[in-house]
Scaffold this motif. Structure first.
Motif, PDB file in Angstrom:
ATOM      1  N   ARG A 116      78.537 -20.050 -89.028  1.00 28.20           N
ATOM      2  CA  ARG A 116      77.863 -20.374 -90.286  1.00 28.20           C
ATOM      3  C   ARG A 116      77.332 -21.807 -90.257  1.00 28.20           C
ATOM      4  NH1 ARG A 116      77.682 -18.839 -95.719  1.00 28.20           N
ATOM      5  NH2 ARG A 116      77.813 -20.584 -97.150  1.00 28.20           N
ATOM      6  N   LEU A 117      76.058 -21.947 -90.573  1.00 29.94           N
ATOM      7  CA  LEU A 117      75.436 -23.259 -90.654  1.00 29.94           C
ATOM      8  C   LEU A 117      75.452 -23.747 -92.095  1.00 29.94           C
ATOM      9  CD1 LEU A 117      72.318 -22.555 -88.421  1.00 29.94           C
ATOM     10  CD2 LEU A 117      74.251 -24.021 -87.831  1.00 29.94           C
ATOM     11  N   LYS A 118      75.415 -25.055 -92.263  1.00 31.85           N
ATOM     12  CA  LYS A 118      75.291 -25.603 -93.610  1.00 31.85           C
ATOM     13  C   LYS A 118      73.897 -25.279 -94.140  1.00 31.85           C
ATOM     14  CE  LYS A 118      78.531 -29.385 -93.189  1.00 31.85           C
ATOM     15  NZ  LYS A 118      78.717 -30.830 -93.279  1.00 31.85           N
ATOM     16  N   PRO A 119      73.772 -25.071 -95.434  1.00 23.38           N
ATOM     17  CA  PRO A 119      72.452 -24.779 -96.011  1.00 23.38           C
ATOM     18  C   PRO A 119      71.486 -25.949 -95.831  1.00 23.38           C
ATOM     19  CG  PRO A 119      74.210 -24.274 -97.572  1.00 23.38           C
ATOM     20  CD  PRO A 119      74.841 -25.019 -96.432  1.00 23.38           C
ATOM     21  N   GLY A 120      70.217 -25.642 -95.738  1.00 27.41           N
ATOM     22  CA  GLY A 120      69.177 -26.653 -95.642  1.00 27.41           C
ATOM     23  C   GLY A 120      68.803 -26.979 -94.208  1.00 27.41           C
ATOM     24  N   LEU A 121      68.028 -28.033 -94.076  1.00 28.09           N
ATOM     25  CA  LEU A 121      67.575 -28.485 -92.759  1.00 28.09           C
ATOM     26  C   LEU A 121      68.336 -29.725 -92.343  1.00 28.09           C
ATOM     27  CD1 LEU A 121      63.675 -28.285 -92.967  1.00 28.09           C
ATOM     28  CD2 LEU A 121      65.237 -26.666 -91.933  1.00 28.09           C
ATOM     29  N   SER A 122      68.622 -29.803 -91.051  1.00 27.02           N
ATOM     30  CA  SER A 122      69.233 -31.000 -90.475  1.00 27.02           C
ATOM     31  C   SER A 122      68.498 -31.331 -89.196  1.00 27.02           C
ATOM     32  CB  SER A 122      70.716 -30.757 -90.146  1.00 27.02           C
ATOM     33  OG  SER A 122      71.450 -30.477 -91.315  1.00 27.02           O
ATOM     34  N   LEU A 123      68.376 -32.603 -88.927  1.00 25.60           N
ATOM     35  CA  LEU A 123      67.792 -33.057 -87.671  1.00 25.60           C
ATOM     36  C   LEU A 123      68.877 -33.830 -86.945  1.00 25.60           C
ATOM     37  CD1 LEU A 123      64.228 -34.435 -87.232  1.00 25.60           C
ATOM     38  CD2 LEU A 123      66.109 -35.276 -85.858  1.00 25.60           C
ATOM     39  N   PHE A 124      69.357 -33.273 -85.827  1.00 24.89           N
ATOM     40  CA  PHE A 124      70.385 -33.909 -85.014  1.00 24.89           C
ATOM     41  C   PHE A 124      69.696 -34.596 -83.841  1.00 24.89           C
ATOM     42  CE2 PHE A 124      73.694 -30.390 -86.138  1.00 24.89           C
ATOM     43  CZ  PHE A 124      73.829 -30.917 -87.406  1.00 24.89           C
ATOM     44  N   VAL A 125      69.883 -35.900 -83.731  1.00 27.15           N
ATOM     45  CA  VAL A 125      69.277 -36.690 -82.665  1.00 27.15           C
ATOM     46  C   VAL A 125      70.349 -36.996 -81.631  1.00 27.15           C
ATOM     47  CG1 VAL A 125      68.014 -38.801 -82.131  1.00 27.15           C
ATOM     48  CG2 VAL A 125      67.692 -37.688 -84.338  1.00 27.15           C
ATOM     49  N   GLY A 145      57.273 -33.452 -97.849  1.00 24.52           N
ATOM     50  CA  GLY A 145      58.088 -32.942 -98.943  1.00 24.52           C
ATOM     51  C   GLY A 145      59.228 -32.066 -98.477  1.00 24.52           C
ATOM     52  N   VAL A 146      59.486 -32.050 -97.177  1.00 21.15           N
ATOM     53  CA  VAL A 146      60.585 -31.254 -96.622  1.00 21.15           C
ATOM     54  C   VAL A 146      61.757 -32.199 -96.388  1.00 21.15           C
ATOM     55  CG1 VAL A 146      61.339 -29.759 -94.731  1.00 21.15           C
ATOM     56  CG2 VAL A 146      58.955 -29.687 -95.503  1.00 21.15           C
ATOM     57  N   ALA A 147      62.752 -32.107 -97.242  1.00 23.50           N
ATOM     58  CA  ALA A 147      63.919 -32.980 -97.126  1.00 23.50           C
ATOM     59  C   ALA A 147      64.876 -32.435 -96.078  1.00 23.50           C
ATOM     60  CB  ALA A 147      64.618 -33.086 -98.480  1.00 23.50           C
ATOM     61  N   LEU A 148      65.561 -33.336 -95.409  1.00 23.12           N
ATOM     62  CA  LEU A 148      66.500 -32.901 -94.395  1.00 23.12           C
ATOM     63  C   LEU A 148      67.590 -33.940 -94.216  1.00 23.12           C
ATOM     64  CD1 LEU A 148      65.092 -33.536 -90.852  1.00 23.12           C
ATOM     65  CD2 LEU A 148      63.801 -34.137 -92.866  1.00 23.12           C
ATOM     66  N   ALA A 149      68.719 -33.492 -93.721  1.00 20.14           N
ATOM     67  CA  ALA A 149      69.794 -34.406 -93.346  1.00 20.14           C
ATOM     68  C   ALA A 149      69.453 -34.932 -91.957  1.00 20.14           C
ATOM     69  CB  ALA A 149      71.127 -33.668 -93.334  1.00 20.14           C
ATOM     70  N   PHE A 150      69.688 -36.215 -91.729  1.00 15.50           N
ATOM     71  CA  PHE A 150      69.304 -36.862 -90.473  1.00 15.50           C
ATOM     72  C   PHE A 150      70.545 -37.474 -89.844  1.00 15.50           C
ATOM     73  CE2 PHE A 150      67.535 -40.666 -88.259  1.00 15.50           C
ATOM     74  CZ  PHE A 150      66.742 -40.000 -87.339  1.00 15.50           C
ATOM     75  N   HIS A 151      70.851 -37.079 -88.598  1.00 10.56           N
ATOM     76  CA  HIS A 151      72.067 -37.534 -87.922  1.00 10.56           C
ATOM     77  C   HIS A 151      71.722 -38.045 -86.531  1.00 10.56           C
ATOM     78  CE1 HIS A 151      74.336 -35.426 -91.051  1.00 10.56           C
ATOM     79  NE2 HIS A 151      73.510 -34.426 -90.846  1.00 10.56           N
ATOM     80  N   THR A 152      72.098 -39.272 -86.223  1.00  3.57           N
ATOM     81  CA  THR A 152      71.897 -39.817 -84.884  1.00  3.57           C
ATOM     82  C   THR A 152      73.227 -39.835 -84.141  1.00  3.57           C
ATOM     83  OG1 THR A 152      72.228 -42.077 -85.669  1.00  3.57           O
ATOM     84  CG2 THR A 152      69.952 -41.254 -85.624  1.00  3.57           C
ATOM     85  N   GLY A 153      73.155 -40.023 -82.824  1.00  7.44           N
ATOM     86  CA  GLY A 153      74.365 -40.068 -82.013  1.00  7.44           C
ATOM     87  C   GLY A 153      75.055 -38.726 -81.900  1.00  7.44           C
TER      88      GLY A 153
END
Length: 185
Positions: A116-125, A145-153
């Motif tokens: 199961r993934l968390k809802p919404g968009l995420s960008l994992f860097v 207008g496309v919001a997303l969670a942004f994670h580095t490392g």
């Protein structure tokens, strides 16, 4: 109410609006719509996908996204991960892919996850400091207008988690992969 319980708030809002268009005196529909519009969707992160209708991007959002993504030299890679059992995730991934490809990006193999993934968009860097083209992708999505969670490392996080919890399941990154856009339900 069933749609809300199943996590399909956007569909519930659409259905309530349709019901009110047919019968404007439907007090139950009016109250539920007011409740849904005034509170965040349960289990939905603060970020949401705006300009989204039924797993697709609105024409305006898509046009803004393509314009922003064209700032990158054609041939840049984009990776997606999704639970392919979810039709909305599948549709949104295809809509995003189409926008990236139109802008000259190349989709690399998709990662299908079985958890199961968390809802919404995420960008994992992968790294702490994203390459310029990853920043352009993020900024293009946000400006469209496309919001997303942004994670580095993320690569270091994933490897450490796998080392300390061998049964950990997460989105993996190939050695040549700099990021992934994760499309949740």
């Amino acid at each position: 109410r069933w749609l809300v319980k199943k996590g399909h708030t956007a569909a519930a809002v659409d259905e309530l609006k349709r019901a009110l268009a047919e019968n404007s005196s439907n007090e139950e529909a009016r109250n539920l719509l007011a409740t849904l519009n005034s509170s965040p969707e349960p289990n939905r992160p603060a970020t949401s996908v705006s300009g989204l209708t039924g797993g697709t991007l609105s024409p305006e959002v898509r046009a803004r996204l393509v314009t922003g993504l064209r700032q990158v030299v054609p041939g840049a890679s984009v990776w997606f991960a999704l639970d392919q059992r979810n039709p909305d995730s599948w549709s949104l991934t295809n809509a995003l892919r189409d926008a990236f490809v139109e802008a000259g990006w190349v989709e690399r193999p998709r990662q299908s996850v079985s958890f199961r993934l968390k809802p919404g968009l995420s960008l994992f860097v992968a790294e702490e400091r994203p390459p310029a083209y990853v920043d352009i992708a993020r900024e293009s999505l946000e400006r469209a207008g496309v919001a997303l969670a942004f994670h580095t490392g993320y690569r270091a996080f994933y490897e450490e988690r796998r080392r300390t919890q061998p049964d950990y399941v997460g989105v993996s990154l190939a050695s040549d992969q700099s990021f992934v856009i994760v499309v949740g339900p």
